[in-house]
Design a protein around this motif. Structure first.
Motif, PDB file in Angstrom:
ATOM      1  N   ALA A 150      33.339-108.076 -32.380  1.00  0.00           N
ATOM      2  CA  ALA A 150      32.240-107.150 -32.723  1.00  0.00           C
ATOM      3  C   ALA A 150      31.131-107.325 -31.689  1.00  0.00           C
ATOM      4  N   VAL A 151      30.709-106.227 -31.074  1.00  0.00           N
ATOM      5  CA  VAL A 151      29.746-106.280 -29.973  1.00  0.00           C
ATOM      6  C   VAL A 151      28.592-105.333 -30.244  1.00  0.00           C
ATOM      7  N   SER A 152      27.365-105.804 -30.018  1.00  0.00           N
ATOM      8  CA  SER A 152      26.203-104.933 -30.158  1.00  0.00           C
ATOM      9  C   SER A 152      25.181-105.241 -29.075  1.00  0.00           C
ATOM     10  N   ASP A 188      22.641-106.654 -36.436  1.00  0.00           N
ATOM     11  CA  ASP A 188      23.757-105.709 -36.272  1.00  0.00           C
ATOM     12  C   ASP A 188      25.097-106.366 -36.603  1.00  0.00           C
ATOM     13  N   MET A 207      27.919-105.673 -39.989  1.00  0.00           N
ATOM     14  CA  MET A 207      29.370-105.473 -39.925  1.00  0.00           C
ATOM     15  C   MET A 207      30.119-106.545 -40.725  1.00  0.00           C
ATOM     16  N   ARG A 227      29.898 -97.878 -41.420  1.00  0.00           N
ATOM     17  CA  ARG A 227      28.967 -96.888 -41.972  1.00  0.00           C
ATOM     18  C   ARG A 227      29.709 -95.766 -42.701  1.00  0.00           C
ATOM     19  N   ASP A 286      22.268-102.068 -40.958  1.00  0.00           N
ATOM     20  CA  ASP A 286      20.997-102.767 -41.064  1.00  0.00           C
ATOM     21  C   ASP A 286      19.868-101.764 -40.865  1.00  0.00           C
ATOM     22  N   GLY A 320      28.458 -95.755 -32.334  1.00  0.00           N
ATOM     23  CA  GLY A 320      28.051 -95.010 -33.507  1.00  0.00           C
ATOM     24  C   GLY A 320      27.918 -95.844 -34.758  1.00  0.00           C
ATOM     25  N   ASP A 321      28.382 -97.082 -34.727  1.00  0.00           N
ATOM     26  CA  ASP A 321      28.158 -97.968 -35.874  1.00  0.00           C
ATOM     27  C   ASP A 321      27.243 -99.099 -35.407  1.00  0.00           C
ATOM     28  N   ASP A 322      27.042-100.122 -36.231  1.00  0.00           N
ATOM     29  CA  ASP A 322      26.160-101.215 -35.818  1.00  0.00           C
ATOM     30  C   ASP A 322      26.752-101.996 -34.647  1.00  0.00           C
ATOM     31  N   CYS A 323      28.063-102.132 -34.653  1.00  0.00           N
ATOM     32  CA  CYS A 323      28.763-102.815 -33.564  1.00  0.00           C
ATOM     33  C   CYS A 323      29.997-102.001 -33.194  1.00  0.00           C
TER      34      CYS A 323
END
Lengths: 319, 319
Positions: free
Chosen positions: A40-42, A72, A76, A143, A208, B25-28
């Protein structure tokens, strides 16, 4: 002192993580991602004068730059592992860098996140943080998972950070006690990491709250193809927010103020029973504020049984 | 048009990659890292007026912002997979954004790199790119692998990008043909992805040349605990560089000009025989320019058999 020396002096910390095969100092970091997980990357940028006031305490800024990114991952249901930091500074101010590193690394250590690389350059003050974590394959909170009938929940309280900011901007005046109560919500948001992980398998959708509930809930509604009914009288507002502003102003701050970094999530009725137990270990309070409806994406506001027409606007950085 | 609309209009592209489980488009973003690989991550920031001229063509800038990051993956022998982009813009200029996206996505498509997330914010123009790739476990090319006796090699030619920049800055005047020959080296560097992968198992150490050979080679020497002898007469210089400046100026540009984005690598004698074959498929020329010596980190310069004293300085963004 040059770029490399500054990085060495303030940002070089030995990590205990076994999944960091090669840390900063080469062309890339090398990391081991566990099997049966998804990465998972943000990435988020904070710009001086846009996302924070230019005179913000560097320790708080360092903390917050990482916190908003970890938020973030929390949304997830991911486990934080690694972070890269790109810092752009107008000039070398060693005290500032030392403070920033202190706040950043304090939070990194708390969540056992390894700083694995980044960049330090000259230019107008801005910070880009890229966090990486993992989630068991197929179990991330998206989401797009909200369904008609789900309850809508938020952690913590809403609007306190926006209240603090409005004081700092001179738009209203809080007394000393009030400011002391809400300023930490602006400068030291707590990423809801444990709550996010606890919600895996229970929540239908999650994100979030960074731009304000009205705007952020809109993302869930569009991604899921549903609408929402929000009970304004159920919004979790702190005693300070209650005292400091009118009811309508409190709604405005809670719904469109932004900077809350709480989780918003939906829960299908059949999981409602396990929610208390699941979140008990995370130590985070949560409140049911409405429910998901079938229909075109949009939000209906209600105060008790009465429909309310609200004119709110979320935060768009180009608006 | 707001932030979200701009991103949707110009940066939303469907990816063919099977390892992107959830894109922007999502948090991650959610990504699948293949087993038996290590994740390679690199982050770079480009600031207007520091790393590029404010009036640089946005198509070229978009291309270059990704190219310099891919170059870091190339230097590890990694396979590029994903990229995040954080774009900070002073104002909405839709034509500029369209151009930037065109250049960025053209290169992303060429290397089949998926844009999986990022951020668009308001502020002084800067760009932070974070690329992610993978390398078979244990086979990455590190800076620390140089040993006494290894040959030192570079791909391509050196100094052309710096020559073009010196023209743009008004420090010298190139004629039209000369500029046409070297400007692409400044604006459209080719990340040596295939060459980097081909060097796995052959090169002892590798990095990409961004700040200039003198400064960058220093990183290898310190990481490996060795010194180097560089034969100035062996430096690969383009005919244009030869024609445009004196021999000493050419050395200065080739060694301290920066922006080459070629690979520098060391090869133990026992692998020298397979080098030609290995790199033949990558279509990249390479030149032996010296060798690694035992001793304290430092560089000895030689012109033919004659020692040369050079006073060079690499690029430090805070120098």
């Amino acid at each position: 002192m040059g770029e490399f020396e500054l990085i060495d002096k303030y940002f070089k910390v030995a990590t205990q993580r076994k999944d960091v095969d090669l840390g900063p100092g080469d062309d890339c970091a090398l990391l081991s991602v566990p099997p049966e997980t998804q990465l998972a990357v943000s990435t988020d940028t904070l710009v001086s004068g846009v996302h924070f006031l230019p005179d913000m305490d560097p320790v708080s800024l360092g903390y917050k730059a990482l916190a908003v990114n970890l938020s973030d991952l929390a949304a997830m249901g991911a486990e934080p592992r690694w972070v890269s930091l790109a810092l752009t500074l107008p000039a070398i101010d060693e005290r500032w860098v030392a403070g920033f590193a202190e706040g950043f690394l304090e939070l990194a250590e708390y969540y056992n996140v390894a700083l694995v690389g980044g960049d330090m350059t000259r230019g107008p003050l801005s910070i880009t943080v890229s966090v990486k974590g993992t989630v068991p394959a197929g179990r991330a909170l998206l989401r797009s998972g909200a369904k008609a009938g789900d309850g809508i929940y938020v952690t913590g309280t809403l609007g306190d950070a926006a209240l603090a900011l409005s004081h700092l901007l001179g738009r209203r005046t809080l007394n000393e006690n009030q400011l002391a109560a809400v300023l930490p919500r602006l400068e030291h948001p707590h990423p809801r990491i444990l709550a996010g992980q606890a919600l895996r398998g229970i929540a239908g959708a999650a994100l979030d709250l960074s731009d304000g509930l009205a705007s952020d809930l809109g993302h869930v509604l569009r991604a899921s193809g549903v609408r929402a009914l929000i009970n304004l009288d159920k919004l979790p507002l702190s005693p300070v927010l209650h005292d400091a502003v009118s009811r309508e102003e409190a709604w405005q701050l809670a719904l469109a103020g932004g900077d809350d970094y709480e989780l918003l999530f939906t829960v299908p009725e059949e999981h409602r029973g396990v929610l208390d137990t699941a979140l008990a270990h995370s130590g985070v309070k949560f409140t049911r504020i409405g429910r998901i409806l079938a229909g075109e994406p949009g939000i209906e506001w209600q105060d008790g049984e009465l429909p309310v027409a609200l004119a709110l606007k979320g935060w768009d950085h180009f608006a």
